[in-house]
Design an enzyme around this catalytic site. Sequence first.
Site, PDB file in Angstrom:
ATOM      1  N   GLY A 105      40.017  36.480  46.427  1.00 19.53           N
ATOM      2  CA  GLY A 105      39.220  37.913  46.481  1.00 19.53           C
ATOM      3  C   GLY A 105      38.928  38.230  45.650  1.00 19.53           C
ATOM      4  N   SER A 106      37.885  38.719  45.939  1.00 17.43           N
ATOM      5  CA  SER A 106      37.551  40.015  44.820  1.00 17.43           C
ATOM      6  C   SER A 106      36.528  40.784  45.552  1.00 17.43           C
ATOM      7  CB  SER A 106      37.332  39.437  43.827  1.00 17.43           C
ATOM      8  OG  SER A 106      36.790  37.737  43.459  1.00 17.43           O
TER       9      SER A 106
END
Length: 218
Positions: A187-188
Site C-alpha cells: 500500500g502506498s
Amino acid sequence: MTFHKEGYTSLALTILVIFVLNAVAHYYLPDSPAIQWILYTLSFVLFVIIVQFFRSPFIKVAQDEKHVICPADGKVVVIEETTETEYLKDRRIQVSIFMSPINVHVNRHPVSGIVKYFKYHPGKYLVAWHPKSSTENERTTVAVENSQGVTVLFRQIAGALARRIVWYVKEGDKAEQGDQFGFIKFGSRVDVFLPIGTKINVEIGEVVKGGITVIAEL
C-alpha cells in the site's frame, strides 16, 4: 506474469510460517480435522495474497516523449496546482495515484531522460491519502529531465501499511519511459509533478495502469 524479485523473502517467510503452523497442528491436534482444514484454508489464502501482491505483469510500453505515462497501478486521488518546494521550487500540477494492497506495486518511469536529482527521506507512516504524507512520510524524490529540457519530478510515498520503499535509480542514470524505478511494499502512493500548462488526461477517481495509462501530455 512473473513474481517480482522484491517478494522472494516475503514468499519464503510465508511458506515457512505455513509449514510450521500446519506441522504443529498435525502433531498436537491429530484428531481435529476441522481445525486442520481451517488452517489449510487460511494458509492458502495467505499464500495467494503474497503471490498476487508481488506479481509483475508483462506490459508493452508505447514510448512517446510528449506523453507522461502512469508510474503505478491504482486510483487518481489528487489533481491540483501546488508549489514543489524540495527541488524544482516552482508551481506545478500534482497528480497523485493511490496504490491499494491489491494493486501491482511496481513503479515505472513516467518519462525518459536523465535523472538530475534523487533523494531518500526517512519519515512517518501516515495513511497515504493524508495531505501531509507527501512531505512527512518516508519517501523518495526523483527528477528526470527529458531531451527537450523539461523536468518531471515524482515521489514514492510510504503509507500506513507500506513500511519499505525500494528504488533502483541514482543521479546521472538514464531513465527509460516505462522501465521500473522502484517498488513499494503493502500500500502506498506516487506523486507526479508536471509543468504548468501540461494537458491532464485523467480525472479524480479514475483507475489507472502503470506503464500503460497516459496521465498527461507535455
